[in-house]
Design an enzyme around this catalytic site. Structure first.
Site, PDB file in Angstrom:
ATOM      1  N   HIS A 179      47.502  -2.020  66.821  1.00 28.06           N
ATOM      2  CA  HIS A 179      47.752  -0.897  67.721  1.00 28.06           C
ATOM      3  C   HIS A 179      48.289  -1.664  69.243  1.00 28.06           C
ATOM      4  O   HIS A 179      49.329  -1.361  69.378  1.00 28.06           O
ATOM      5  CB  HIS A 179      46.434   0.021  67.987  1.00 28.06           C
TER       6      HIS A 179
HETATM    7  O1  RIB Z   1      42.287   3.281  68.387  1.00 29.83           O
HETATM    8  C1  RIB Z   1      42.757   1.980  68.490  1.00 29.83           C
HETATM    9  C2  RIB Z   1      42.518   1.495  69.903  1.00 29.83           C
HETATM   10  O2  RIB Z   1      41.070   1.467  70.179  1.00 29.83           O
HETATM   11  C3  RIB Z   1      42.930   0.078  70.185  1.00 29.83           C
HETATM   12  O3  RIB Z   1      43.407  -0.157  71.450  1.00 29.83           O
HETATM   13  C4  RIB Z   1      41.656  -0.864  69.732  1.00 29.83           C
HETATM   14  O4  RIB Z   1      41.572  -1.834  70.342  1.00 29.83           O
HETATM   15  C5  RIB Z   1      40.673   0.015  70.176  1.00 29.83           C
HETATM   16  O5  RIB Z   1      40.796  -0.319  71.645  1.00 29.83           O
END
Ligand code: RIB
Ligand code: CA
Length: 320
Positions: A239
């Site tokens: 992500h």
């Molecule tokens: O939903 C994914 C996000 O939430 C990413 O940034 C992961 O590191 C958590 O922070």
């Protein structure tokens, strides 16, 4: 002189790769500092993790400031079931040699923005608590931020609940403040970042020849404890690296300007982002929302970038 950025983060494995990518890209990105927030794990641990990651990259000189330990209004929810008890399951990083810099992250963000001779880009990889607090503490910083690039929200299904993505779920009130601040935003919701899955085929570019790549490969190949139920299929979704990759290689991404709202009412949809992808609301857009990305190219370019941290490791820079 590259784009000057602050990375606000809750490491977290994907945060780790995002930070390493940024530190490997010194021509394009000048990292002014790292601010940590509670999210994946408690803020004490996200701060230690940020220090460990900087140490891996030979950057003990980089300012790291601890931030908010809890969301603005809601109780803190963490995600050890995904990232492990220390937040970096799959990585074996030694304890940091140094402590975090004195001073709260929110003050570092405000002071750095107000003192800078040029606008900064804020890269938000965790819950938006620090950034919302900075905007409340010093509303004038809105004019010093050239863009906020945020990983958060969901155009479709959530990951931590059916409705909400983790970062906006943890602190929906902070997200609502940020989305209504009138600052240019580029948003990476889950519908974009779940395209960036670290599948075995996409790991071939990392040769594991040095300590940085070895740690990245170990982290990306780790078992998916509870993660399989959160999508991603054949690998861990990366992500947060999408945020840094967009700054480096915007040609790999496509999106559109949309109105984004955040649900702050307690209930089954708390933290939900309503992303008006088809412009049905008639409301002015407040974010450029990324839709598509070329994940294969992104992973190849990330591997090339982080390899420089191994091939020609920068001499360990200590605080002067
Ligand atoms: O939903 C994914 C996000 O939430 C990413 O940034 C992961 O590191 C958590 O922070
Ligand atoms: Ca994160």
């Amino acid at each position: 002189m590259g784009r000057r950025i602050i990375i606000d983060t809750d490491p977290g494995q994907d945060d780790a790769l995002a930070i390493l990518l940024a530190l490997a890209s010194e021509q394009a990105l000048e990292v002014a500092g790292i601010t940590t927030v509670a999210g994946n794990v408690q803020v004490e641990q996200t701060t230690v993790n940020a220090l460990r990651i900087c140490q891996l990259a030979g950057r003990d000189d980089l300012p790291v400031h601890a931030g908010c330990a809890a969301p603005l209004m809601r109780p803190l929810h963490t995600a050890e079931f995904i990232c492990g008890s220390d937040g970096l399951a799959g990585m074996a990083l030694p304890a940091p040699r140094r402590r975090a810099n004195p001073g709260h992250a929110v003050n570092f963000i405000v002071d750095t923005l107000l003192a800078s001779d040029r606008p900064l880009t804020l890269c938000a990889l965790g819950p938006l608590t620090n950034i919302a607090m900075a905007l409340r503490l010093a509303p004038g910083i809105a004019g010093t931020i050239d863009r906020l690039v945020i990983m958060g929200g969901a155009r479709d299904l959530g990951n931590i609940t059916a409705a909400a993505e983790f970062n906006t779920f943890v602190d929906p009130h902070a997200a609502a403040i940020v989305f209504d601040a009138g600052i240019p935003i580029t948003l990476f919701p889950l519908s974009a970042t779940y395209q960036a899955v670290a599948s075995p085929a996409r790991l071939t570019g990392f040769d594991g020849s040095g300590p940085v790549q070895a740690q990245i490969l170990s982290m990306l190949r780790r078992e998916r404890p509870g993660g399989a139920s959160l999508g991603g299929g054949e690998g861990h979704p990366m992500h947060d690296p999408c945020v840094i990759a967009w700054l480096l290689w915007p040609d790999l991404f496509e999106g559109r300007d949309c109105r984004v709202d955040v649900e702050t009412t307690e209930g089954p949809t708390v933290g939900r982002t309503t992303i008006d992808w088809w412009g049905r609301s008639g409301q002015a857009p407040n974010a450029h929302v990324v839709g598509q990305l070329d994940a294969d190219a992104m992973f190849l370019r990330m591997a090339d970038a982080v390899r420089t941290l191994d091939v020609a490791p920068t001499p360990i820079r200590q605080v002067t």
